[in-house]
Design a protein around this motif. Structure first.
Motif, PDB file in Angstrom:
ATOM      1  N   PRO A 253       2.358 -10.720  14.821  1.00 40.90           N
ATOM      2  CA  PRO A 253       1.920  -9.441  15.824  1.00 40.90           C
ATOM      3  C   PRO A 253       0.734  -8.804  14.954  1.00 40.90           C
ATOM      4  O   PRO A 253       0.787  -8.784  13.579  1.00 40.90           O
ATOM      5  CB  PRO A 253       3.070  -8.665  15.833  1.00 40.90           C
ATOM      6  CG  PRO A 253       4.144  -9.737  15.681  1.00 40.90           C
ATOM      7  CD  PRO A 253       3.629 -10.664  14.683  1.00 40.90           C
ATOM      8  N   ASN A 254       0.297  -7.837  15.780  1.00 43.38           N
ATOM      9  CA  ASN A 254      -0.755  -6.719  15.012  1.00 43.38           C
ATOM     10  C   ASN A 254       0.075  -6.134  13.965  1.00 43.38           C
ATOM     11  O   ASN A 254       1.022  -5.594  14.082  1.00 43.38           O
ATOM     12  CB  ASN A 254      -1.227  -5.752  16.222  1.00 43.38           C
ATOM     13  CG  ASN A 254      -2.279  -6.386  17.102  1.00 43.38           C
ATOM     14  OD1 ASN A 254      -3.008  -7.226  16.875  1.00 43.38           O
ATOM     15  ND2 ASN A 254      -1.769  -5.814  18.379  1.00 43.38           N
ATOM     16  N   GLY A 255      -0.776  -5.922  12.800  1.00 47.95           N
ATOM     17  CA  GLY A 255      -0.313  -5.238  11.840  1.00 47.95           C
ATOM     18  C   GLY A 255       0.695  -5.762  10.809  1.00 47.95           C
ATOM     19  O   GLY A 255       1.087  -5.401   9.813  1.00 47.95           O
ATOM     20  N   ALA A 256       0.707  -7.398  11.139  1.00 49.91           N
ATOM     21  CA  ALA A 256       1.831  -8.000  10.331  1.00 49.91           C
ATOM     22  C   ALA A 256       1.343  -8.443   9.251  1.00 49.91           C
ATOM     23  O   ALA A 256       2.137  -8.688   8.091  1.00 49.91           O
ATOM     24  CB  ALA A 256       2.066  -9.297  11.315  1.00 49.91           C
ATOM     25  N   GLY A 257       0.160  -8.469   8.669  1.00 48.11           N
ATOM     26  CA  GLY A 257      -0.440  -8.336   7.103  1.00 48.11           C
ATOM     27  C   GLY A 257      -1.136  -9.765   7.206  1.00 48.11           C
ATOM     28  O   GLY A 257      -1.371 -10.104   6.149  1.00 48.11           O
ATOM     29  N   LYS A 258      -1.576 -10.083   8.341  1.00 48.23           N
ATOM     30  CA  LYS A 258      -2.510 -11.567   8.249  1.00 48.23           C
ATOM     31  C   LYS A 258      -3.782 -11.356   7.392  1.00 48.23           C
ATOM     32  O   LYS A 258      -3.967 -12.066   6.606  1.00 48.23           O
ATOM     33  CB  LYS A 258      -2.832 -11.925   9.635  1.00 48.23           C
ATOM     34  CG  LYS A 258      -1.607 -12.277  10.262  1.00 48.23           C
ATOM     35  CD  LYS A 258      -1.857 -12.851  11.859  1.00 48.23           C
ATOM     36  CE  LYS A 258      -2.532 -11.895  12.770  1.00 48.23           C
ATOM     37  NZ  LYS A 258      -1.771 -10.511  13.180  1.00 48.23           N
ATOM     38  N   THR A 259      -4.558 -10.207   7.898  1.00 46.80           N
ATOM     39  CA  THR A 259      -6.006  -9.882   6.996  1.00 46.80           C
ATOM     40  C   THR A 259      -5.541  -9.565   5.645  1.00 46.80           C
ATOM     41  O   THR A 259      -6.564 -10.278   4.971  1.00 46.80           O
ATOM     42  CB  THR A 259      -6.532  -8.674   7.898  1.00 46.80           C
ATOM     43  OG1 THR A 259      -7.067  -9.568   9.411  1.00 46.80           O
ATOM     44  CG2 THR A 259      -7.868  -8.518   7.133  1.00 46.80           C
ATOM     45  N   THR A 260      -4.662  -9.051   5.426  1.00 45.60           N
ATOM     46  CA  THR A 260      -4.269  -8.556   4.004  1.00 45.60           C
ATOM     47  C   THR A 260      -4.018  -9.806   3.213  1.00 45.60           C
ATOM     48  O   THR A 260      -4.560 -10.098   1.993  1.00 45.60           O
ATOM     49  CB  THR A 260      -3.235  -7.455   4.076  1.00 45.60           C
ATOM     50  OG1 THR A 260      -3.282  -6.645   4.932  1.00 45.60           O
ATOM     51  CG2 THR A 260      -2.735  -7.037   2.514  1.00 45.60           C
TER      52      THR A 260
ATOM     53  N   VAL B 115       3.268  -4.908   2.672  1.00 46.81           N
ATOM     54  CA  VAL B 115       2.455  -5.674   3.655  1.00 46.81           C
ATOM     55  C   VAL B 115       2.487  -7.240   3.394  1.00 46.81           C
ATOM     56  O   VAL B 115       2.133  -7.832   4.504  1.00 46.81           O
ATOM     57  CB  VAL B 115       0.928  -5.249   3.652  1.00 46.81           C
ATOM     58  CG1 VAL B 115      -0.050  -5.741   4.643  1.00 46.81           C
ATOM     59  CG2 VAL B 115       0.783  -3.616   3.859  1.00 46.81           C
TER      60      VAL B 115
ATOM     61  N   PHE C 198       0.919  -1.304  -0.095  1.00 47.95           N
ATOM     62  CA  PHE C 198      -0.008   0.026  -0.066  1.00 47.95           C
ATOM     63  C   PHE C 198       0.807   1.072   0.031  1.00 47.95           C
ATOM     64  O   PHE C 198       1.559   1.563   0.973  1.00 47.95           O
ATOM     65  CB  PHE C 198      -0.930  -0.065   1.192  1.00 47.95           C
ATOM     66  CG  PHE C 198      -2.031  -1.088   1.367  1.00 47.95           C
ATOM     67  CD1 PHE C 198      -2.860  -1.156   0.468  1.00 47.95           C
ATOM     68  CD2 PHE C 198      -2.044  -2.191   2.262  1.00 47.95           C
ATOM     69  CE1 PHE C 198      -3.924  -2.357   0.336  1.00 47.95           C
ATOM     70  CE2 PHE C 198      -2.778  -3.031   2.446  1.00 47.95           C
ATOM     71  CZ  PHE C 198      -3.634  -3.274   1.365  1.00 47.95           C
TER      72      PHE C 198
ATOM     73  N   LEU D 283       4.417   1.127   1.736  1.00 48.88           N
ATOM     74  CA  LEU D 283       4.294  -0.119   2.954  1.00 48.88           C
ATOM     75  C   LEU D 283       4.173  -1.425   2.301  1.00 48.88           C
ATOM     76  O   LEU D 283       2.863  -1.751   1.773  1.00 48.88           O
ATOM     77  CB  LEU D 283       3.169   0.440   3.862  1.00 48.88           C
ATOM     78  CG  LEU D 283       2.840  -0.593   5.195  1.00 48.88           C
ATOM     79  CD1 LEU D 283       4.047  -0.390   6.019  1.00 48.88           C
ATOM     80  CD2 LEU D 283       1.553  -0.093   5.806  1.00 48.88           C
TER      81      LEU D 283
ATOM     82  N   HIS E 201      -5.587 -14.715  17.180  1.00 51.49           N
ATOM     83  CA  HIS E 201      -4.876 -14.256  18.276  1.00 51.49           C
ATOM     84  C   HIS E 201      -4.633 -15.035  19.397  1.00 51.49           C
ATOM     85  O   HIS E 201      -3.769 -14.876  20.163  1.00 51.49           O
ATOM     86  CB  HIS E 201      -5.242 -12.804  18.349  1.00 51.49           C
ATOM     87  CG  HIS E 201      -4.831 -11.708  17.504  1.00 51.49           C
ATOM     88  ND1 HIS E 201      -3.781 -11.161  17.503  1.00 51.49           N
ATOM     89  CD2 HIS E 201      -5.569 -11.270  16.563  1.00 51.49           C
ATOM     90  CE1 HIS E 201      -3.620 -10.401  16.372  1.00 51.49           C
ATOM     91  NE2 HIS E 201      -4.851 -10.329  15.883  1.00 51.49           N
TER      92      HIS E 201
ATOM     93  N   GLU F 197      -9.661 -14.872  12.284  1.00 49.86           N
ATOM     94  CA  GLU F 197      -9.897 -14.536  13.678  1.00 49.86           C
ATOM     95  C   GLU F 197     -11.681 -14.942  14.243  1.00 49.86           C
ATOM     96  O   GLU F 197     -12.157 -14.115  14.629  1.00 49.86           O
ATOM     97  CB  GLU F 197      -9.867 -13.021  13.861  1.00 49.86           C
ATOM     98  CG  GLU F 197      -8.535 -12.777  13.816  1.00 49.86           C
ATOM     99  CD  GLU F 197      -7.862 -11.240  14.214  1.00 49.86           C
ATOM    100  OE1 GLU F 197      -8.787 -11.043  15.192  1.00 49.86           O
ATOM    101  OE2 GLU F 197      -7.263 -10.533  13.491  1.00 49.86           O
TER     102      GLU F 197
HETATM  103  N1  LIG Z   1      -6.218  -0.730   2.498  1.00 47.10           N
HETATM  104  C1  LIG Z   1      -5.219  -0.205   3.047  1.00 47.10           C
HETATM  105  N2  LIG Z   1      -4.509   0.708   2.739  1.00 47.10           N
HETATM  106  C2  LIG Z   1      -3.195   1.191   3.401  1.00 47.10           C
HETATM  107  N3  LIG Z   1      -2.946   0.287   4.497  1.00 47.10           N
HETATM  108  C3  LIG Z   1      -3.273  -0.770   4.736  1.00 47.10           C
HETATM  109  C4  LIG Z   1      -4.581  -1.101   4.075  1.00 47.10           C
HETATM  110  N4  LIG Z   1      -5.045  -2.434   4.584  1.00 47.10           N
HETATM  111  C5  LIG Z   1      -4.240  -2.834   5.758  1.00 47.10           C
HETATM  112  N5  LIG Z   1      -3.140  -1.786   5.621  1.00 47.10           N
HETATM  113  C6  LIG Z   1      -2.093  -1.609   6.423  1.00 47.10           C
HETATM  114  O1  LIG Z   1      -1.185  -2.886   6.332  1.00 47.10           O
HETATM  115  C7  LIG Z   1      -0.866  -3.371   7.575  1.00 47.10           C
HETATM  116  C8  LIG Z   1      -1.355  -4.874   7.830  1.00 47.10           C
HETATM  117  O2  LIG Z   1      -2.493  -4.832   8.145  1.00 47.10           O
HETATM  118  P1  LIG Z   1      -3.468  -6.033   8.301  1.00 47.10           P
HETATM  119  O3  LIG Z   1      -4.816  -5.862   8.805  1.00 47.10           O
HETATM  120  O4  LIG Z   1      -3.300  -7.008   7.292  1.00 47.10           O
HETATM  121  O5  LIG Z   1      -2.582  -6.802   9.415  1.00 47.10           O
HETATM  122  P2  LIG Z   1      -3.213  -7.916  10.686  1.00 47.10           P
HETATM  123  O6  LIG Z   1      -1.789  -8.875  10.785  1.00 47.10           O
HETATM  124  O7  LIG Z   1      -4.161  -8.577   9.933  1.00 47.10           O
HETATM  125  O8  LIG Z   1      -3.270  -7.366  11.865  1.00 47.10           O
HETATM  126  P3  LIG Z   1      -4.391  -7.434  13.048  1.00 47.10           P
HETATM  127  O9  LIG Z   1      -3.634  -8.644  13.781  1.00 47.10           O
HETATM  128  O10 LIG Z   1      -4.142  -6.270  14.010  1.00 47.10           O
HETATM  129  O11 LIG Z   1      -5.502  -7.683  12.653  1.00 47.10           O
HETATM  130  C9  LIG Z   1      -1.165  -2.510   8.577  1.00 47.10           C
HETATM  131  O12 LIG Z   1      -0.002  -1.513   8.705  1.00 47.10           O
HETATM  132  C10 LIG Z   1      -2.300  -1.734   7.987  1.00 47.10           C
HETATM  133  O13 LIG Z   1      -2.284  -0.465   8.515  1.00 47.10           O
END
Ligand SMILES: Nc1ncnc2c1ncn2[C@@H]1O[C@H](COP(=O)(O)OP(=O)(O)OP(=O)(O)O)[C@@H](O)[C@H]1O
Length: 251
Positions: free
Chosen positions: A37-44, A18, A13, A16, A203, A172
């Motif tokens: 960890p939080n923000g690692a990119g799992k949901t993406t 991801v 993104f 960044l 988590h 999750e």
């Molecule tokens: N559409 C987007 N535009 C910009 N940045 C994004 C977008 N979607 C996610 N991010 C960023 O990408 C990174 C990974 O987000 P993601 O939600 O995939 O992490 P995660 O591991 O699922 O986190 P969590 O455990 O907190 O759910 C984060 O820094 C988030 O802010």
């Protein structure tokens, strides 16, 4: 043949990154957990597997078929279902109607009048089977908006199961579900093991280490370790990545 193969997936993104050159396999019947960890990119990552988000580069195959550019409905019809974090529940309709519509989605038929939907016995039977598997059959006639949070989660699972998936992406499932309800959910997933291929993001580390055949650890978009739960738990790089995070890797 692996059920799901992810090869060199990348997603950024802006500046960044991801998803950073992620490769992994999920074998038929395996429950493969992704932690990080939080923000690692799992949901993406899951969004790219479900077809919600297009990767910048890399490849995803399901049962040997390239699905990298397939739409979400195409993936569902090929047996890949995503549950949780995205709520597609129609709050004004009953639990059974919601699941019947998910069954229809798999069959590829167009949106039809609900009266017709629930009158179709085959549709009803398939929907009831999914409700039973998810442990929410006794609430079939309830209006979805009246469900408790835990029941809501079970309905989402039933809707994913109703599409008759070979492979479930579980994002999750335990978020916001506590205590006994959480234990019951873990037991339900345990009972589904082997019959479905599952990629689980969670988590709750106790749940992950109880359920997973293999665990991959994602940190800043990169997989830093993949292995059996015991191997991953003992990995120094994994323990370092989790230092200071609110979740703990169980000893
Ligand atoms: N559409 C987007 N535009 C910009 N940045 C994004 C977008 N979607 C996610 N991010 C960023 O990408 C990174 C990974 O987000 P993601 O939600 O995939 O992490 P995660 O591991 O699922 O986190 P969590 O455990 O907190 O759910 C984060 O820094 C988030 O802010």
């Amino acid at each position: 043949m692996s059920r799901l193969v992810v090869e060199n997936l990348n997603k950024s993104f802006g500046a960044l990154t991801v998803t950073d050159d992620v490769s992994l396999t999920v074998e038929p019947g395996e429950l493969h957990a992704i932690i990080g960890p939080n923000g690692a990119g799992k949901t993406t990552l899951v969004a790219q597997l479900s077809g919600q988000l297009a990767p910048d580069s890399g490849r995803v195959t399901l049962d040997g078929r390239d699905i990298t550019r397939a739409s979400m409905p195409e993936r569902v019809r090929m047996g890949l279902a995503r549950s949780f974090q995205i709520t597609q529940i129609l709050p004004g309709f009953t639990v059974l109607e919601n699941v019947a519509l998910a069954v229809q989605a798999r069959q590829g038929s167009s949106f039809r009048f609900f009266g017709d939907v629930v009158r179709e016995t085959a549709l009803n039977d398939a929907a009831m089977a999914a409700l039973a598997e998810a442990g929410i059959d006794e609430r079939a006639a309830a209006i979805a908006s009246e469900l408790s949070h835990g029941e809501h989660r079970r309905l989402e699972l039933a809707m994913a199961l109703a599409t008759k998936p070979s492979t479930l992406l579980l994002d999750e499932p335990l978020a916001g579900v506590g205590g006994e309800e959480s234990d019951a959910f873990v037991a339900r997933l345990m009972a589904m093991k082997g019959r479905f291929t599952m990629l689980l993001i969670e988590h709750d580390m106790d749940a992950v280490f109880a359920l997973a055949d293999r665990v991959s650890v994602l940190v800043y978009g990169r997989i830093i370790a993949t292995g059996a739960p015991d191997e991953v738990r003992a990995d120094p790089a994994v323990r370092t990545a989790y230092l200071g995070d609110e979740e703990e890797i169980p000893a």
